[in-house]
Design a protein around this motif. Structure first.
Motif, short mmCIF file in Angstrom:
data_model
loop_
_atom_site.label_atom_id
_atom_site.label_comp_id
_atom_site.label_asym_id
_atom_site.label_seq_id
_atom_site.Cartn_x
_atom_site.Cartn_y
_atom_site.Cartn_z
N CYS A 36 0.85 -1.19 0.00
CA CYS A 36 0.00 0.00 0.00
C CYS A 36 0.88 1.24 0.00
O CYS A 36 2.10 1.16 0.14
CB CYS A 36 -0.92 0.01 1.21
N MET A 37 0.24 2.38 -0.15
CA MET A 37 0.90 3.67 0.10
C MET A 37 0.67 4.01 1.57
O MET A 37 -0.45 3.87 2.08
CB MET A 37 0.33 4.76 -0.80
N LEU A 38 1.72 4.43 2.24
CA LEU A 38 1.65 4.68 3.69
C LEU A 38 2.10 6.11 3.98
O LEU A 38 3.15 6.55 3.50
CB LEU A 38 2.54 3.69 4.42
N GLN A 39 1.29 6.82 4.78
CA GLN A 39 1.63 8.20 5.14
C GLN A 39 1.14 8.51 6.54
O GLN A 39 0.12 7.99 6.99
CB GLN A 39 1.03 9.21 4.15
N TYR A 40 1.91 9.37 7.21
CA TYR A 40 1.50 9.89 8.52
C TYR A 40 1.35 11.40 8.42
O TYR A 40 2.28 12.11 7.98
CB TYR A 40 2.53 9.55 9.59
N ILE A 41 0.19 11.92 8.82
CA ILE A 41 -0.07 13.36 8.87
C ILE A 41 -0.65 13.65 10.25
O ILE A 41 -1.67 13.06 10.64
CB ILE A 41 -1.04 13.83 7.77
N ASP A 42 -0.02 14.52 10.99
CA ASP A 42 -0.39 14.76 12.38
C ASP A 42 -1.70 15.52 12.49
O ASP A 42 -1.79 16.69 12.14
CB ASP A 42 0.73 15.54 13.08
N PHE A 43 -2.74 14.83 12.98
CA PHE A 43 -4.01 15.45 13.34
C PHE A 43 -4.40 15.05 14.76
O PHE A 43 -5.58 14.90 15.08
CB PHE A 43 -5.11 15.04 12.35
N GLU A 44 -3.38 14.90 15.62
CA GLU A 44 -3.64 14.53 17.01
C GLU A 44 -4.26 15.67 17.81
O GLU A 44 -4.89 15.44 18.84
CB GLU A 44 -2.35 14.09 17.68
N GLY A 45 -4.06 16.90 17.37
CA GLY A 45 -4.62 18.02 18.11
C GLY A 45 -3.92 18.29 19.42
O GLY A 45 -4.57 18.59 20.43
#
Length: 729
Positions: free
Chosen positions: A533-542
């Protein structure tokens, strides 16, 4: 177990698994019986969180850690609070006052202020200083005067080190990166999975994506898949007052609720996705990928050769998840690959603010838990067992019914033998009236016989009573038109009006779907799957980033600080960084899990009795709700009563004590006082007030005020006004 039984009060800060996941179990099995406090959204959303978690576990394995009844019982015992509402505790905690303030991060998220006598404890973990789409910023935001001035300089502050060593990209950059990844995957006929929680951070993602879909008029399905998706959206609609000012202002102007989603579809079963063929975007619980719909879709979509086409699906992680989980492992893989790209960027290549997705292909060894239908001999054995059980239950019910009838007949005979409960119509029609007869069947004894008269039978019907008086049958008071209207609405599955009021028929349904009665069993097996798959992390932890954490702690300036709830690296980083903050306390503690600290304040309070003569001689100064005075005298001790404080005698040598100024002056409030007196006052930085360009009022890190400037009439006038803000004793 030992801690749960000894707890005197419990404060819950957020409605996610990390903060209340063990609460139902502790309440049911560990002996937790103390009062529990939380804000209204934490109670509502926390219940949804635990419902979703329970259903996810039940769908894959035998689960008896807690039941839905345990969840209801535990959350019904929580005392709901509102922000800025001081609450006095009772029992062992008498004398302690707690106040909840906004922490942001999650709806109803709380920073707790705990006060007793002269000591204040500030408990602040997982807060966000920045505004989001559905939440305002935390009360700890350095740009707000309310938070830092009302919560500043506590005796002890307990905070966390999450994100202490993290620098976050701008929100606009993160939004753009998310939208670009979604668009690219969908154009290439792939689907996107965003694992998230079921009740808190999911609201920000759902609102953001629904607005983006509406703005661009996308036709790709956008789906929220949790066991409680319908009721989570409902609670979000009715709790706008707990969200940011932008949300309430938009609702006031347009009268449109932002959580009446226009494009987001709410589902509570994986099978519901079959209604939406082709590329799609799904928000699914649980963010750890250890259980729930998120794990189910990961095993279905992210495996090699699992798609109908050659399209590659995308997995977007929006938080780092707990250590040891599948989501945490995938994050570490993504981070290590991007760290290698950082070396190339350092050699001269440009690195984007948000790191790009990676092509991820690997073997993962995991244990898969499933609930599968029974077949063959297992199904026959199950049906035989159920049939035998049904027969036993029917026999037992018949025995109980017979026993109940016998008991009712005995009670009726004993209470009123002459008043039968039922009247036989045939006997009634053959009865003769007003005719005297000799009743030889009844004897009044040796000397006489009783005489009876046949009369028209009359049975006095006994009225039923409940806790509120005589019971009534509601159906007797309904009009036929109302009944027909409600039945039609229920058959149509829509809302209806009864008695002039709207009735939401959807919410009359159970929160969780009815369990499938198909005979099933649980199986577990180990498997090696090929992930592609394509794997990405984008911070939306708040959560607040590292630089803002240091600025906030410097402004609050606690006398003692305890750092918890963070990785060892982040905790050490924050502890070392605070050593370089000017005039910051040296009492910074970083305890390990299970370590006990003694952080008692060096404040001693004694009880003495004041004589009337001494009280008469005191000169009180007013400070808020308190009257303050300096006391000097002689203490007389006695064995049978409280020590007495009396006026000093003429022989006592009493040294001169300079006056003491008591009070906490807020520079913003003092600025208003100066302007009312015609003095120009402007801030130069957060803690520096320049008056008439010649005099400076500076607030030190310790909370003390420093007055500097030319000795002039302005200087003395400003000093007098500053003194007037204090109680002088």
């Amino acid at each position: 177990m030992k801690v749960a039984k000894q707890a005197d009060a419990l404060l819950i800060s957020h409605a996610d698994v990390q903060h209340l996941g063990a609460y139902p179990y502790a309440r049911t099995h560990l002996g937790l019986s103390c009062p529990v406090f939380a804000t209204i959204p934490v109670v509502n959303m926390g219940r949804m969180c635990m419902y979703d978690l329970h259903q996810a576990k039940v769908n894959e394995q035998e689960f008896d850690v807690f039941t839905l009844e345990d969840v209801d019982s535990a959350f019904d015992k929580i005392t709901p609070l509102r922000y800025s509402q001081p609450t006095a505790l009772q029992g062992k905690c008498k004398g302690i006052t707690i106040t909840a303030y906004s922490a942001a991060h999650t709806i109803g998220g709380t920073v707790w202020k705990i006060k007793k006598d002269t000591d204040e404890i500030l408990y602040a973990v997982d807060y966000n200083h920045s505004r989001e789409r559905h939440l305002g910023n935390s009360v700890l935001n350095v740009g707000t005067s309310q938070g830092l001035e009302s919560l500043g300089r506590p005796t002890l502050m307990i905070t966390d080190a999450n994100n202490a060593d993290v620098a976050l990209p701008k929100r606009k950059s993160r939004d753009t990166a998310l939208f670009n990844t979604l668009a690219e995957t969908l154009r290439n006929a792939g689907s996107v999975l965003l694992p998230t929680d079921s009740s808190t951070r999911v609201l920000e993602l759902a609102l953001m994506l629904d607005q983006h879909w509406a703005k661009n008029q996308f036709t790709y399905p956008l789906i929220l898949l949790t066991h409680t998706s319908y009721h989570t959206a409902h609670f979000a609609k009715v709790m706008l007052e707990w969200m940011g000012e932008d949300m309430t202002r938009t609702f006031s102007q347009t009268r449109e609720n932002p959580f009446d989603f226009k494009y987001l579809r709410l589902c509570h079963r994986v099978e519901d996705l079959e209604k939406y063929p082709g590329p799609k975007v799904v928000l699914a619980s649980n963010q750890s990928l250890e259980t729930g719909f998120g794990r189910d879709l990961f095993l279905r979509w992210m495996r090699q050769n699992q798609t109908e086409t050659d399209a590659v699906n995308t997995l977007i992680l929006t938080d780092r998840a707990a250590p040891g989980t599948l989501a945490a492992h995938l994050y570490n893989e993504w981070y290590s690959r991007n760290s290698a790209d950082d070396a190339a960027a350092a050699a001269g290549a440009d690195r984007p603010e948000v790191r790009s997705p990676i092509e991820y292909e690997t073997q993962i060894h995991t244990v898969i838990h499933q609930r599968v239908p029974l077949e063959g001999e297992e199904l026959e054995e199950y049906e035989t067992r159920k049939r035998n059980q049904a027969e036993r239950e029917a026999q037992q019910a018949a025995i109980m019914a017979r026993s109940r009838v016998i008991m009712e007949e005995d009670e009726s005979d004993a209470s009123d033998a002459d008043e039968p409960d039922d009247v036989n119509l045939e006997d009634l029609l053959t009865t003769q009236f007003d005719l005297y007869v000799r009743d030889a069947g009844k004897s009044g004894g040796f000397f006489k016989q009783t005489h009876s008269y046949r009369m028209f039978p009359y049975v006095e019907r006994r009225k039923k009573f409940d806790d509120y008086g005589e019971a009534i049958m509601v159906d007797h008071y309904k009009q036929a038109s109302d009944i027909e209207q409600i039945e039609e609405a229920m058959n149509a599955g829509t809302g209806a009006k009864f008695g002039g009021e709207d009735v939401d028929m959807d919410l009359a349904e159970p929160i969780l779907p009815a369990r499938d009665e198909t005979p099933t069993k649980y199986i577990s097996f180990e498997d090696s799957i090929t992930v592609k798959c394509m794997l990405q992390y984008i911070d939306f932890e708040g959560l607040t980033d590292g630089r803002s954490i240091r600025n906030i702690l410097a402004k609050i300036a606690p006398r003692k600080l305890i750092i918890v709830h963070g990785t060892p690296q982040a905790t050490e980083y924050l502890s070392n960084a605070l050593k370089n903050v000017a005039q910051f306390t040296n009492d910074v503690y970083t305890p390990d899990v299970g370590e006990v600290l003694n952080v008692s304040a060096a404040t001693n309070i004694y009880r003495v009795r004041l004589t009337d003569a001494l009280v008469t001689a005191l000169r009180f100064s007013k400070l808020d709700d308190y009257d303050l005075a300096r006391v000097s005298g002689r203490i007389h001790f006695s064995t049978d009563m409280t020590p007495t404080l009396d006026l000093p005698s003429s022989q006592d040598q009493i040294p001169f004590e300079p006056p003491v100024l008591v009070g906490d002056v807020r520079l913003r409030e003092f600025r208003k006082v100066l302007q009312a007196e015609g003095i120009t006052a402007e801030f130069k930085g957060e803690l520096l007030l320049v008056c008439n360009d010649h005099v400076v009022v500076r607030k030190m890190g310790t909370g003390q005020l420093l007055l500097e400037g030319l000795l002039s009439p302005d200087y003395y006038k400003i000093r007098s006004l500053l003194y007037a803000q204090h109680a002088i004793v």
